[in-house]
Design an enzyme around this catalytic site. Sequence first.
Site, short mmCIF file in Angstrom:
data_model
loop_
_atom_site.label_atom_id
_atom_site.label_comp_id
_atom_site.label_asym_id
_atom_site.label_seq_id
_atom_site.Cartn_x
_atom_site.Cartn_y
_atom_site.Cartn_z
CE LYS A 97 -4.01 -1.80 2.32
NZ LYS A 97 -3.78 -3.44 1.91
CG ASP B 243 -2.62 -3.91 -1.70
OD1 ASP B 243 -2.30 -4.94 -2.50
OD2 ASP B 243 -2.31 -3.97 -0.34
CD GLN C 42 -10.61 0.57 -5.33
OE1 GLN C 42 -10.56 1.79 -5.85
NE2 GLN C 42 -10.12 0.56 -3.92
NE ARG D 99 -4.35 -7.91 -5.87
CZ ARG D 99 -3.78 -7.32 -4.74
NH1 ARG D 99 -4.08 -6.00 -4.18
NH2 ARG D 99 -2.67 -7.86 -4.26
CE LYS E 166 -18.14 -8.55 -5.81
NZ LYS E 166 -18.95 -9.54 -5.11
N GLY E 167 -13.21 -3.64 -4.51
CA GLY E 167 -13.34 -2.56 -3.77
C GLY E 167 -13.68 -2.82 -2.32
CB THR F 57 -13.69 -12.18 -6.77
OG1 THR F 57 -14.91 -12.06 -6.01
CG2 THR F 57 -13.69 -13.21 -7.73
CG HIS F 58 -12.98 -14.32 -1.15
ND1 HIS F 58 -13.09 -13.10 -0.93
CD2 HIS F 58 -11.93 -14.74 -1.28
CE1 HIS F 58 -11.94 -12.47 -0.45
NE2 HIS F 58 -11.25 -13.92 -0.52
NE ARG G 58 -9.24 -2.37 4.95
CZ ARG G 58 -8.18 -1.57 5.31
NH1 ARG G 58 -8.30 -0.68 5.80
NH2 ARG G 58 -7.00 -2.06 4.98
NE ARG G 59 -10.56 -8.89 4.54
CZ ARG G 59 -10.11 -8.06 3.89
NH1 ARG G 59 -9.01 -7.64 4.00
NH2 ARG G 59 -10.95 -7.25 2.89
P1 FDA Z 1 -18.22 -10.51 -1.58
O1 FDA Z 1 -17.93 -9.29 -0.76
O2 FDA Z 1 -19.47 -10.50 -2.39
O3 FDA Z 1 -17.98 -11.89 -0.87
C1 FDA Z 1 -18.22 -13.35 -1.75
C2 FDA Z 1 -18.29 -14.17 -0.47
O4 FDA Z 1 -16.98 -14.19 -0.06
C3 FDA Z 1 -19.13 -13.67 0.67
O5 FDA Z 1 -20.49 -14.25 0.40
C4 FDA Z 1 -18.61 -14.64 1.66
O6 FDA Z 1 -19.12 -15.90 1.60
C5 FDA Z 1 -17.03 -14.72 1.30
N1 FDA Z 1 -16.51 -13.67 2.05
C6 FDA Z 1 -15.89 -12.28 1.71
N2 FDA Z 1 -15.15 -11.78 2.44
C7 FDA Z 1 -15.17 -12.60 3.64
C8 FDA Z 1 -14.62 -12.65 4.94
N3 FDA Z 1 -14.08 -11.58 5.47
N4 FDA Z 1 -14.83 -13.76 5.68
C9 FDA Z 1 -15.37 -14.88 5.11
N5 FDA Z 1 -15.87 -14.93 4.08
C10 FDA Z 1 -16.01 -13.89 3.31
N6 FDA Z 1 -9.86 -4.29 -2.12
C11 FDA Z 1 -9.23 -2.81 -2.45
O7 FDA Z 1 -10.05 -1.92 -2.11
N7 FDA Z 1 -7.98 -2.76 -2.68
C12 FDA Z 1 -7.18 -4.17 -2.91
O8 FDA Z 1 -5.96 -3.56 -3.12
C13 FDA Z 1 -7.53 -5.07 -2.65
N8 FDA Z 1 -6.87 -6.09 -2.75
C14 FDA Z 1 -7.38 -7.49 -2.46
C15 FDA Z 1 -6.87 -8.49 -2.98
C16 FDA Z 1 -7.15 -9.64 -2.94
C17 FDA Z 1 -6.19 -10.98 -3.14
C18 FDA Z 1 -8.54 -9.94 -2.44
C19 FDA Z 1 -9.27 -11.35 -2.59
C20 FDA Z 1 -9.17 -8.85 -2.15
C21 FDA Z 1 -8.89 -7.45 -2.32
N9 FDA Z 1 -9.55 -6.26 -1.94
C22 FDA Z 1 -9.03 -5.25 -2.07
C23 FDA Z 1 -10.81 -6.71 -1.33
C24 FDA Z 1 -11.93 -6.64 -2.33
O9 FDA Z 1 -12.07 -5.33 -2.94
C25 FDA Z 1 -13.39 -6.92 -1.66
O10 FDA Z 1 -13.71 -6.17 -0.79
C26 FDA Z 1 -13.42 -8.46 -1.06
O11 FDA Z 1 -12.51 -9.53 -1.73
C27 FDA Z 1 -14.86 -8.76 -1.05
O12 FDA Z 1 -15.43 -8.93 -2.18
P2 FDA Z 1 -15.61 -10.54 -2.90
O13 FDA Z 1 -15.27 -10.34 -4.57
O14 FDA Z 1 -14.84 -11.31 -2.58
O15 FDA Z 1 -17.16 -10.59 -2.93
#
Ligand code: FDA
Length: 318
Positions: free
Chosen positions: A110, A144, A173, A194, A197-198, A236-237, A298-299
């Site tokens: 970051k 990041d 994002q 990368r 979503k953000g 993403t997850h 945040r997590r």
């Molecule tokens: P969504 O939030 O819809 O989650 C999908 C599913 O994943 C959820 O329904 C849940 O089951 C599971 N899940 C998600 N988060 C969880 C948690 N904490 N505990 C348990 N289950 C969970 N953002 C940013 O602004 N700048 C950045 O540089 C990065 N870098 C980054 C790197 C990597 C490797 C990842 C995976 C993510 C990021 N992010 C990020 C965060 C990203 O922007 C986003 O906020 C999170 O990944 C959650 O979004 P999803 O796409 O996973 O979808």
Amino acid sequence: MGRFAPAFRSAAGERRAPAIGLIDRAFVSALPLVPKPIVGKFSARYIAGATLADAVREIRALNAKGILATIDILGEHVTQLSQAERAKDEYLQVLEAVQTNGLDSNVSIKLTMLGLAIDPEFCYRQMRAIVEEAKRRGNFIRIDIEDSGVTDATFDVYRRLRAEFDNVGAAVQAYMRRTQDDVTSFIEMKANLRLCKGIYVEPRPIAWKGRGTINANFAYALRRLLAGGCYVGIATHDERLIWETERVIRDLGLDHSRYEFQMLLGVDEELRDVIHAAGHRLRVYVPFGKHWYAYSMRRLRENPKIARYAAMAALRLK
Ligand code: FDA
């Protein structure tokens, strides 16, 4: 926490708010009142530990399963240049540790930890030293993407570095309205990006709101980046977006070398195994360090179930 306090509410959290229900929402809002040791206990799964040795151990275990890593030192928005300089030195140690331990891991940074918000030129010089050292050691640096207050400055530093080095990438994002314009200029540079979503809370004039819209923007950016010849880290997850990715890859006839999936340590390991077993390249984001609190909050905000356990544990203590 300062200006980062509002970032506890993730874009994802906002979108899920109606679905998670009033009780979970109340627990999520109560998180800042939970004592730090309890937050620490519940967020341990998202963090390798306090030391570099902890991160090395975690990455060794991931690599043994054929999973790649990206290593991150926890911390952001330093207020003094001396802190930024220390952070640079710590990142140089990380690069050394990755090489001497034979780990398959790149490094995520970051820029506000390297002084971006204090002095962008100083930050650029710090980053240049890190990227140069990474190049010497055959490694790669991922920048990041943080809150909108530093997006332009972040991309400026990235563009300058990219003009000189090929071992540096950025992140975009899907929730930002500007992102498709950024994608256009990154395609011209054949950037390594990368796509996520953000995580920060951004105002509506600059950010898309609503899960469906953000997902559609994610899928559109992904298709454009891959079709435009960029290497993409799909971070993403979200099962729906993983399905979208498989569709785009199939449509464009891409092989596995053109992209990778990226997930956070401690999140949905079942999905991680599914993606890995399907033969995709998969990288896990492994944070470590003393400054774990902001990241953990945040997590937890993204995971109302665990937030609820943390808040209940705090209540039982009182
Ligand atoms: P969504 O939030 O819809 O989650 C999908 C599913 O994943 C959820 O329904 C849940 O089951 C599971 N899940 C998600 N988060 C969880 C948690 N904490 N505990 C348990 N289950 C969970 N953002 C940013 O602004 N700048 C950045 O540089 C990065 N870098 C980054 C790197 C990597 C490797 C990842 C995976 C993510 C990021 N992010 C990020 C965060 C990203 O922007 C986003 O906020 C999170 O990944 C959650 O979004 P999803 O796409 O996973 O979808």
